[in-house]
Structures are given as structure tokens and as C-alpha cells.
Scaffold this active site. Structure first.
Site, short mmCIF file in Angstrom:
data_model
loop_
_atom_site.label_atom_id
_atom_site.label_comp_id
_atom_site.label_asym_id
_atom_site.label_seq_id
_atom_site.Cartn_x
_atom_site.Cartn_y
_atom_site.Cartn_z
N GLU A 431 29.92 46.02 38.55
CA GLU A 431 29.38 45.92 39.89
C GLU A 431 30.41 46.45 40.90
O GLU A 431 31.55 46.01 40.90
CB GLU A 431 29.06 44.44 40.14
CG GLU A 431 28.92 44.06 41.57
CD GLU A 431 29.12 42.56 41.79
OE1 GLU A 431 29.44 41.83 40.83
OE2 GLU A 431 28.96 42.14 42.93
N ASP A 504 31.13 39.79 39.36
CA ASP A 504 32.00 38.77 39.93
C ASP A 504 31.62 37.39 39.40
O ASP A 504 30.47 37.13 39.11
CB ASP A 504 31.87 38.76 41.46
CG ASP A 504 32.50 40.00 42.08
OD1 ASP A 504 33.24 40.69 41.36
OD2 ASP A 504 32.23 40.27 43.27
N ASP A 506 30.89 34.69 40.68
CA ASP A 506 30.32 33.80 41.69
C ASP A 506 28.80 33.91 41.65
O ASP A 506 28.25 34.59 40.80
CB ASP A 506 30.88 34.15 43.08
CG ASP A 506 30.56 35.60 43.47
OD1 ASP A 506 29.77 36.25 42.75
OD2 ASP A 506 31.10 36.07 44.48
N ASP A 508 26.69 35.40 43.60
CA ASP A 508 26.15 36.75 43.76
C ASP A 508 26.30 37.56 42.47
O ASP A 508 25.41 38.30 42.09
CB ASP A 508 26.88 37.49 44.89
CG ASP A 508 26.49 36.93 46.26
OD1 ASP A 508 25.41 36.28 46.34
OD2 ASP A 508 27.25 37.12 47.21
#
Ligand code: TSJ
Length: 643
Positions: A431, A504, A506, A508
Site C-alpha cells: 500500500e 499498515d 492499523d 485503515d
């Protein structure tokens, strides 16, 4: 107590001994799945009693010792002597193979799907089993150990005259179920809920008496749906937006086939149709599903033509167009269903096709006439789908021609590996451009390819095919993987045996990973089924002390490390907010080095494919709540630590 039953009894014992010798032949497997299957085998009998109209409540209890108790309030298994065997009917049920339901007469027996072999098999595979029958004010009881009768059926007490029913408790034999004898609440919950949906009015109560350390009350779940499969459709659509209010429901009997269909369209672009025969899921469909699809295509085209929603010069709507965004349950009940196909999961009974087709055609035609607004909504959605499909075909033809002319043009952003043997190769889908840059520097060039993706990943649950084919990130993944998609999919062309999604650590990042998984699941499900798809696990924290470095992949791990090294002032703890914060060397050490990294393999429980489907659409639908829940529970999707 010893019993003399003579020749018959010897044969009986041999019968059950055969089950113990080859349990797989009777319940498919002795894994956890077979263990749970025992419960369904028993509960099926109570469901049959409910279908016959004599029982409305079934209680299933997981006892503290992992034995199972099933209680129903039906008529009670007959206790009278069965003439042929010279034994009480209940004893025949538990000690003679394949004897289920074929006694006493008048019994309505529809179960008997894949492994519908019944109570005697459960008995044979149980350490012990006890049955109690409440009938004519008396409580009858018999106990068996590994299939052997412990004493003749006896009366152990009295009960109120109006109390009737059957209670069975069994403890699976640990010498047979060597993998595990521990029941999973969620597995039973799932199947019992499905059974309750499929048998309207029936109440099923599941209780777990195994208390965790600080748990006060037993876990109890109750499933009771007066609307039956109509409520099933509402449940399946719960995180989507229906395009009209009512769930359609059609019901009837034809050619000795009892048919129930419930359906409702939502505003998505995918079809979710689930079919059942005698309450058993048929993931490969069969004649009942074909009958349903025929009826749908024919009825909607007739309606659209006669109401001028389709003009004379326009082509018919295809079945696919009409089923865009459709959630449907097709449930049939037949005596002695025939299954075909490799895994015997596809209904072959020819009568089912005509029965479903006839009942749906007739009742749907009537419904559309009575509900012109709904009819028009569905036709308009189908016409839009038809146009999009046309545009998508043109776009796809164009890309196909392109690849044929130019050869496989790999995406420009792809940093490919030099090794050409797919077995050695892996591709990191990363990403963001900056993380992509770090990954390109960090990678082992021979075997690791990097494909950075920019910006938002398209949610394929919410886009029509034409838009999906036009999306740059999706095109890049398709060409990089090499397999093609859907009908053109060819696993032998796969260019990497590990497809690693690196996002990531997290919420998102989890969302992006799920968007990517959704795309793969919808367009190349074999990649997941065959275990080629992985999630990278970047660390959450970096801890430095005295020039030494630790990485922690969770809060617990960080605490553990802090306990070990001591919580000093000079500890330097860095919380990584994204992959972009790591330099290439850190990224290599923590997330990409095959010697040190942790990968999670994405798996799919094939048995519960409909539930996977549901999970994907739950996540990707419009309503916010279920999505958050999903992300929080995301972990249960991915299993199999592969280090
Ligand atoms: F089979 C079994 F032992 F596993 C079992 C059967 C377990 C449990 C929990 C329930 C049952 C069961 C069986 N519940 N209800 C019945 N009903 C009959 O067996 C029955 C009763 C009456 C008549 C009749 O024709 O009068 C026919 C049947 C099949």
C-alpha cells in the site's frame, strides 16, 4: 446385567463394530468436523419430529465434560416392541445400522442427506450414550457403552401425562475422535441457527455449561424464526441496503417435492443464492437451483416485455442481470434425494427442477402483478446490469486482444523478481508509493517482486464489472499474477506461489487488506482456496536499549519485552504508524526477510463458504456498524501461522 438376544443381537453388534472400525465411512471424518457432525445427526431426528408437526422446541446443551444433551418435546421415540427385531423400537434405533425412522409407521422422515445415517452411528462412536423417553406418564431409559446395551429398556419414574419427548446424552469416544473431543460453541451455533431458519416456528436453544474462569452464567443462544427462510434472507441482507422492503416468499408442493423460496434484491452487484435439500446446504446447487433460475429469468422477461419495460428490439435480460444483487434461499424437502457430482453435493433429483420452476413461476408472476412498483425497480436494475455487462464485455475483449497482440505486458509499477520459477517467487502487494519504494530497496531481488498500489483500492462489492475492468490497480494485479480471472482463470499460469498483502498495521491498513482480499475472493477464489495468499505482519513497536533493538508485533508482546529488559528511562519506544516510517533495512528485518518474518496464510473454511461470503459482504456493505465489528474480529479470517 447380561442379556441373551440370540443371533440377531450378534449381527447387530457386528454392525456397530463396523462403524467403529471405519468411522470415516459413516460420518466422513473423525476430525473436529466429524465430532460436531454427531450433534447434527441427533438433532436431525428432532427436526424431523418438528417437521412432522409434533415438536416445537429443541434444547442442545454442551455439558461440562463435553458430552452433549439433546432434548425435544416431540412424541418420544416409540418404546413398543418392534416385531421384526423383537426389541423395543428405541433399542432398534440405537443398535441397528440404518434403522432410523423406519418403524412404527406414519413417521415423516425427510432427513437423509449426505451422512443421514442416524442415531446408531452416534451410539457406536460414543463412549457412552443415554436415552430417556417421556411417554404415557412414564420415563423410560436405556444406556449404551460403545454401542453395547447396558440393560434392557426400563421405566425409571413418572412424569406428567402431557409431558412427552426424547432426551439423548452422549459422550464422543476419545479413542475414535483422536484429534479433539472439545466442542466449539460457535460451530454449533452457526449450524443450529441455520436449522432454525430452515424450519419456521421451531425454537432451538443452545447452552454451554463449560464456564470459563471468571464466567458466572452459562452461555445461552436461542434461535426461533416464525418467518423461517424469509427471516434468513433479512438476516443475510442485514448489512446491505435492500432496494424494496418486502422479502418475497413462495411455497408449495409439487411432484412430492416441498418447495420454499425467499428472495430480496439489494443494491450490490453480487448474487448470493443458497440452496438446501432437507435442511442440508448444497453448495454446488443442482436441479432445485436450476429450476429457480429458470423461473426467475422467464418470469421477469415475460413481465418486462408485456409491460413495455423492454422494447421489442431489445434483447432479453440474462439470468445474471436479473440476479444482480439478489439474496435468495431455495429450500426443498424430498424423500430420498439423489446427489451427484464429485463430492455428492449437487442435487440430481429431476422432479425438483420442475417443482421449483413451477411454483416460483406461478407465484412470482402473481407477485409482480400485485406489486408493480417493486417489479419495475427490479427490471430497471436488471436493465442497468445488462448495459454494464455489455460495456464490460467490450472492455474485456479489448484488453484480451491487447494482451494477445503485445504479449503479457507486465504493469510498469511492478518491480519483478529475476527468478522465473513461480515456486520460488513471491509478490508483495504494498500500500502506498513510499512503502513501495522502501520495499523495492529492501527486497531480495531474485525471488521477491514488489507491486505498489496507489490510493484507494476499488471495492469490487460496490462496483459493476465495467468499472472493475477499467481500474488501474486491479488491472495491474491481474497481469502481475498471470492467472487471468473467473472463467479464464488458470492456476498453472500463476507467476508467484506467495501473494503477500502488506499494509499498515492499523484499521485503515486492515480495511485495504480486506478490499484486496475481497477482490481476490471474488475474481480468483482458487488462490485463497489453494493457500497462495498471505498477510504480512509488520511490527507495531520498535524498542531500543543499550544499542540493542527489539520489535513487538502486539501490545502484549511489547509488555513482555519490557518486563524482560526492564522499564527504564532510557528505553526508546517507537510506535510505527505505517510502513512508510520504516527504512528499508527495518522493513526487511521485520517484515520481509523469509528467515525472520511472520506471514499469516489466508484460509477459507470450505464448509462455511456461505459464511465467508457473508463476512465479505458484511464488511464491504454500506452499513457502518457490522463493518467495524468485522475489522475488530478480522483475526478469525486468517489462520495458519506460517513462519
Ligand atoms: F434418533 C435419536 F435417537 F437420535 C433421537 C430421536 C434423538 C432425539 C433427541 C430425538 C429423537 C426423536 C424421535 N424425537 N422424536 C422422535 N420421534 C419418533 O421417533 C417417532 C415418534 C412417534 C412415531 C409414530 O408414528 O407414532 C414415529 C416416530 C418416528
Amino acid at each position: 446385567m447380561s442379556n441373551e438376544y440370540g443371533a440377531d443381537q450378534i449381527q447387530i453388534l457386528e454392525g456397530l463394530e463396523a462403524v467403529r472400525k471405519r468411522p470415516g465411512m459413516y460420518i466422513g471424518t473423525t476430525s473436529s468436523r466429524g465430532l460436531h457432525h454427531l450433534v447434527y445427526e441427533i438433532v436431525d431426528n428432532s427436526v424431523d419430529e418438528a417437521l412432522a408437526g409434533y415438536c416445537d422446541t429443541i434444547q442442545v446443551t454442551i455439558n461440562e465434560d463435553n458430552s452433549i444433551t439433546v432434548i425435544d418435546n416431540g412424541r418420544g421415540i416409540p418404546v413398543g416392541i418392534n416385531k421384526k427385531a423383537g426389541l423395543p423400537a428405541v433399542e432398534v434405533v440405537f443398535t441397528i445400522l440404518h434403522a432410523g425412522g423406519k418403524f412404527g409407521g406414519g413417521g415423516y422422515k425427510v432427513s437423509g442427506g449426505l451422512h443421514g445415517v442416524g442415531a446408531s452411528v452416534v451410539n457406536a462412536l460414543s463412549d457412552w450414550l443415554e436415552v430417556e423417553i417421556y411417554q404415557d406418564s412414564k420415563i423410560h431409559k436405556q444406556r449404551y457403552e460403545r454401542g453395547h446395551v447396558c440393560y434392557p429398556l426400563k421405566v425409571i419414574g413418572e412424569c406428567p401425562a402431557e409431558q412427552t419427548g426424547t432426551k439423548v446424552t452422549f459422550k464422543p469416544d476419545a479413542t475414535i475422535f483422536q484429534e479433539t473431543t472439545v466442542y466449539e460453541f460457535d460451530v454449533l451455533k452457526q449450524r443450529l441457527r441455520e436449522m432454525a431458519f430452515l424450519t419456521k416456528g421451531l425454537k432451538i436453544i443452545l447452552t454451554d455449561l463449560r464456564l470459563e474462569e471468571d464466567q458466572e452464567k452459562p452461555k445461552v443462544r436461542e434461535f426461533h424464526y416464525e418467518g423461517g427462510i424469509k427471516e434468513f434472507v433479512t438476516y443475510l441482507n442485514r448489512s446491505k441496503t435492500a432496494i424494496y422492503e418486502d422479502v418475497m416468499y413462495f411455497e408449495g408442493s409439487k411432484n412430492n417435492v416441498y418447495v420454499e423460496v425467499a428472495m430480496q434484491h439489494n443494491d450490490s452487484y453480487t448474487e448470493s443464492a443458497y440452496s438446501f435439500v432437507n435442511n442440508i446446504n448444497t453448495p454446488e446447487g443442482g436441479t432445485h437451483l436450476i429450476g429457480f433460475r429458470n423461473a426467475l429469468t422467464k418470469t421477469f422477461n415475460d413481465y418486462a416485455r408485456s409491460n413495455k419495460l423492454l422494447k421489442d428490439n431489445e434483447p432479453n435480460l440474462s439470468g445474471e442481470d436479473i440476479r444482480e444483487g439478489l439474496t435468495a434461499i431455495v429450500s426443498v424437502k424430498i424423500e430420498d434425494p439423489q446427489f451427484e457430482g464429485q463430492t455428492k453435493q449437487k442435487l440430481g433429483t429431476a422432479e425438483a427442477r420442475g417443482a421449483v420452476d413451477g411454483i416460483v413461476s406461478e407465484q412470482l408472476t402473481y407477485f409482480l402483478e400485485q406489486n408493480p412498483t417493486v417489479a419495475k425497480l427490479i427490471c430497471e436494475k436488471s436493465i442497468l446490469a445488462q448495459r454494464a455487462r455489455d460495456a464490460a464485455r467490450k472492455a474485456r475483449d479489448l484488453t484480451r486482444r491487447k494482451t494477445a497482440l503485445e504479449g503479457m505486458a507486465l504493469p510498469g509499477k511492478l518491480a519483478d523478481c529475476s527468478d522465473k520459477d513461480p515456486k520460488n517467487c513471491e509478490i508483495y502487494i504494498v500500500e502506498g508509493d513510499s512503502a513501495g519504494g522502501s520495499a523495492k530497496t529492501a527486497r531480495s531481488r531474485a525471488t521477491q517482486a514488489i507491486l505498489p498500489l496507489r490510493g484507494k483500492i476499488l471495492n469490487v462489492e460496490k462496483a459493476r464489472l465495467d468499472k472493475i475492468y477499467a481500474n488501474a490497480e486491479i488491472k495491474a494485479m491481474i497481469t502481475a499474477f498471470g492467472t487471468g480471472i473467473q472463467d479464464d482463470f488458470d492456476i498453472s499460469k500463476l507467476r508467484y506461489h506467495k501473494i503477500i498483502l502488506m499494509t499498515d498495521a492499523d484499521v485503515d491498513g486492515a480495511h485495504i487488506a480486506t478490499l484486496l482480499l475481497t477482490f481476490i475472493y471474488r475474481f480468483m477464489p482458487e488462490l485463497i482456496k489453494q493457500g497462495y495468499v498471505y498477510l504480512a505482519q509488520p511490527p507495531l513497536y520498535k524498542l531500543e536499549k543499550n544499542k540493542k533493538v527489539w520489535y513487538a508485533y502486539s501490545d502484549e508482546e511489547l509488555n513482555k519485552i519490557l518486563m524482560e529488559v526492564g522499564r527504564d528511562q532510557n528505553n526508546k519506544i517507537q510506535r510505527y504508524k505505517g510502513l512508510g516510517e520504516m527504512d528499508p533495512e527495518q522493513l526487511w528485518e521485520t517484515t520481509m526477510d523469509p528467515e525472520r518474518r511472520i506471514l499469516l496464510r489466508v484460509t477459507m473454511n470450505e464448509e462455511a463458504e456461505s459464511e465467508v461470503d457473508l463476512t465479505f459482504t458484511t464488511l464491504m456493505g454500506d452499513k457502518v456498524e457490522p463493518r467495524r465489528e468485522f475489522i475488530e474480529e478480522n483475526a478469525k479470517f486468517v489462520k495458519n501461522l506460517d513462519i
